[in-house]
Scaffold this active site. Structure first.
Site, PDB file in Angstrom:
ATOM      1  N   ARG A 160       0.820  -1.213   0.000  1.00 28.80           N
ATOM      2  CA  ARG A 160       0.000   0.000   0.000  1.00 28.80           C
ATOM      3  C   ARG A 160       0.853   1.262   0.000  1.00 28.80           C
ATOM      4  O   ARG A 160       0.563   2.219  -0.731  1.00 28.80           O
ATOM      5  CB  ARG A 160      -0.930  -0.002   1.223  1.00 28.80           C
ATOM      6  CG  ARG A 160      -2.026  -1.063   1.167  1.00 28.80           C
ATOM      7  CD  ARG A 160      -2.878  -1.011   2.422  1.00 28.80           C
ATOM      8  NE  ARG A 160      -2.086  -1.301   3.606  1.00 28.80           N
ATOM      9  CZ  ARG A 160      -1.943  -2.518   4.125  1.00 28.80           C
ATOM     10  NH1 ARG A 160      -2.520  -3.555   3.556  1.00 28.80           N
ATOM     11  NH2 ARG A 160      -1.211  -2.692   5.210  1.00 28.80           N
ATOM     12  N   ILE A 161       1.925   1.277   0.792  1.00 29.92           N
ATOM     13  CA  ILE A 161       2.764   2.472   0.854  1.00 29.92           C
ATOM     14  C   ILE A 161       3.542   2.641  -0.444  1.00 29.92           C
ATOM     15  O   ILE A 161       3.646   3.754  -0.992  1.00 29.92           O
ATOM     16  CB  ILE A 161       3.705   2.408   2.070  1.00 29.92           C
ATOM     17  CG1 ILE A 161       2.890   2.480   3.363  1.00 29.92           C
ATOM     18  CG2 ILE A 161       4.733   3.543   2.021  1.00 29.92           C
ATOM     19  CD1 ILE A 161       3.685   2.194   4.620  1.00 29.92           C
ATOM     20  N   ALA A 240      10.927   2.058   5.894  1.00 29.32           N
ATOM     21  CA  ALA A 240      10.214   0.795   6.138  1.00 29.32           C
ATOM     22  C   ALA A 240      10.580   0.214   7.502  1.00 29.32           C
ATOM     23  O   ALA A 240       9.857   0.413   8.479  1.00 29.32           O
ATOM     24  CB  ALA A 240      10.509  -0.192   5.019  1.00 29.32           C
ATOM     25  N   ARG A 241      11.707  -0.478   7.586  1.00 30.04           N
ATOM     26  CA  ARG A 241      12.098  -1.125   8.830  1.00 30.04           C
ATOM     27  C   ARG A 241      13.616  -1.127   8.962  1.00 30.04           C
ATOM     28  O   ARG A 241      14.343  -1.390   8.003  1.00 30.04           O
ATOM     29  CB  ARG A 241      11.592  -2.584   8.887  1.00 30.04           C
ATOM     30  CG  ARG A 241      10.099  -2.710   9.176  1.00 30.04           C
ATOM     31  CD  ARG A 241       9.777  -2.290  10.603  1.00 30.04           C
ATOM     32  NE  ARG A 241       8.372  -2.415  10.938  1.00 30.04           N
ATOM     33  CZ  ARG A 241       7.483  -1.433  10.849  1.00 30.04           C
ATOM     34  NH1 ARG A 241       7.845  -0.251  10.374  1.00 30.04           N
ATOM     35  NH2 ARG A 241       6.230  -1.627  11.224  1.00 30.04           N
ATOM     36  N   ASP A 265      14.466   6.918   8.209  1.00 33.46           N
ATOM     37  CA  ASP A 265      13.479   7.060   9.273  1.00 33.46           C
ATOM     38  C   ASP A 265      13.554   5.896  10.251  1.00 33.46           C
ATOM     39  O   ASP A 265      12.900   5.926  11.287  1.00 33.46           O
ATOM     40  CB  ASP A 265      12.074   7.153   8.669  1.00 33.46           C
ATOM     41  CG  ASP A 265      11.007   7.480   9.709  1.00 33.46           C
ATOM     42  OD1 ASP A 265      11.250   8.389  10.531  1.00 33.46           O
ATOM     43  OD2 ASP A 265       9.939   6.845   9.704  1.00 33.46           O
ATOM     44  N   GLU A 270      17.129   0.494  16.764  1.00 35.18           N
ATOM     45  CA  GLU A 270      15.830   0.508  17.441  1.00 35.18           C
ATOM     46  C   GLU A 270      15.541  -0.831  18.103  1.00 35.18           C
ATOM     47  O   GLU A 270      14.850  -0.897  19.120  1.00 35.18           O
ATOM     48  CB  GLU A 270      14.713   0.837  16.449  1.00 35.18           C
ATOM     49  CG  GLU A 270      14.784   2.232  15.866  1.00 35.18           C
ATOM     50  CD  GLU A 270      13.722   2.441  14.809  1.00 35.18           C
ATOM     51  OE1 GLU A 270      12.535   2.557  15.184  1.00 35.18           O
ATOM     52  OE2 GLU A 270      14.061   2.476  13.617  1.00 35.18           O
ATOM     53  N   HIS A 293      11.860   7.495  13.308  1.00 37.47           N
ATOM     54  CA  HIS A 293      10.741   6.590  13.024  1.00 37.47           C
ATOM     55  C   HIS A 293       9.430   7.373  13.095  1.00 37.47           C
ATOM     56  O   HIS A 293       8.454   6.964  13.745  1.00 37.47           O
ATOM     57  CB  HIS A 293      10.721   5.415  14.003  1.00 37.47           C
ATOM     58  CG  HIS A 293      10.048   4.194  13.433  1.00 37.47           C
ATOM     59  ND1 HIS A 293      10.430   2.912  13.746  1.00 37.47           N
ATOM     60  CD2 HIS A 293       9.012   4.061  12.567  1.00 37.47           C
ATOM     61  CE1 HIS A 293       9.660   2.044  13.107  1.00 37.47           C
ATOM     62  NE2 HIS A 293       8.787   2.727  12.373  1.00 37.47           N
ATOM     63  N   ALA A 296       5.050   7.797   9.979  1.00 37.47           N
ATOM     64  CA  ALA A 296       3.602   7.650  10.108  1.00 37.47           C
ATOM     65  C   ALA A 296       2.997   8.685  11.052  1.00 37.47           C
ATOM     66  O   ALA A 296       1.775   8.710  11.233  1.00 37.47           O
ATOM     67  CB  ALA A 296       3.266   6.248  10.613  1.00 37.47           C
TER      68      ALA A 296
END
Length: 334
Positions: A160-161, A240-241, A265, A270, A293, A296
């Protein structure tokens, strides 16, 4: 009067009144956790979470780790709703085994993260950080950056992103290359994207933007070899991650001058504190534009994801299913 209905605990910040009303109007007794200043629910240990969630039937969660022992200690908990779309911190198999439902806020933050990714492309390419740092020091020398216009952008992942990024890039007249395990030829005909293998994408792209989930197969997808194969001066974007990129290798590629910059981001540190010194090195590099991060984290995105998470909770507590696309584990299914 306080509701005597099912207890729902919210452990995220910025949970708005409309989302609270959605829960309370359905009879839920809502408790919003008072998190320590500067901390999120991911900073709470299992004992703290157990105390907060005692007797809860529903939990709206941010970044806390949802483990098998935690779920076993919370027998009343029926639905865990992530205010977000990633769920790698949730033991979904344990949730299934223990009869719980896990939901994500699918579609709620696509626009926020896509805006962020394109913003980072422009910010890094036009050297915004370097220019402002120099101006603060009194040096107003104009730095020459590069345009996004008519460049080649490679997207790794097309969920979706990723598709939201494609829509935003249409105004820049770019060539879009996509690496995805599930090519949709009809989508390619409609949008003009080109499906390619990852090696071809890395070699050809001026910007590489990551939109893949973190799995054992994608961990360190972008390592020293992948970075070396990228165009000299190319820009890497990761919204993303952390863990998709081997951050130590990225820092080395930046210090060597092979890459033009990076917009980040997310970071491995993390989840793995051993990488904290690498993160510090990336933050200090002048060609890196970084955010904590926060892709969103928009008012509008929070309102959408809060509403979707709340809708998932009330649906399950009423004996129904989360909204379409939101359920990632359902232990009620035999």
């Amino acid at each position: 009067m306080p509701s005597s209905g099912p207890k729902v605990v919210v452990t995220v910040r910025s949970f708005d009144d409309a989302a609270l009303a959605l829960l309370r109007d359905r009879g839920c007794a809502v408790e919003v956790a008072a998190l320590p200043p500067g901390k999120g629910d991911g900073d709470l240990d299992q004992d703290q979470l157990c105390r907060l969630l005692a007797g809860a039937c529903g939990w709206i969660v941010g970044h806390a780790r949802v483990t098998r022992p935690l779920l076993q200690s919370l027998p009343d908990l029926r639905i865990i709703a992530r205010r977000g779309v990633g769920y790698e911190r949730v033991d979904v198999q344990a949730a299934r085994d223990l009869g719980r439902v896990v939901a994500i806020a699918a579609g709620g933050n696509d626009a926020s993260v896509a805006d962020h990714a394109v913003g980072l492309m422009i910010a890094v390419g036009r050297r915004f950080r370097e220019s402002q740092d120099n101006m603060v020091k009194g040096d107003w020398t104009i730095l020459t950056g590069g345009e996004l216009y008519r460049k080649t952008v490679g997207l790794v992942g097309l969920g979706r992103i990723g598709k939201s990024v494609v829509r935003r890039l249409s105004g820049f007249d770019v060539r879009v290359l996509v690496h995805t395990p599930n090519p949709d030829e009809a989508y390619a005909r409609d949008t003009g994207v080109e499906y390619v293998g990852l090696p071809d994408l890395l070699v050809a792209s001026d910007y590489v933007s990551l939109h893949a989930p973190l799995t054992p197969e994608t961990r360190f997808l972008i390592d020293a070899a992948a970075l070396a194969s990228m165009k000299r001066g190319a820009i890497l974007i990761n919204t993303a991650r952390g863990g998709l990129v081997e951050d130590a290798h990225l820092l080395a590629a930046l210090r060597a001058g092979h890459l033009g910059g990076a917009g980040l981001d997310v970071f491995i540190s993390e989840s793995d504190p051993a990488y904290w010194s690498v993160t510090q090195g990336l933050l200090a590099h002048p060609a890196v534009v970084a955010t904590p991060h926060a892709g969103a984290s928009t008012r509008e995105g929070f309102e959408r994801t809060n509403r979707i998470a709340a809708a998932s909770v009330v649906a399950v507590l009423d004996g129904g299913d989360p909204p379409p696309g939101c359920c990632v584990a359902d232990g009620r299914v035999a």
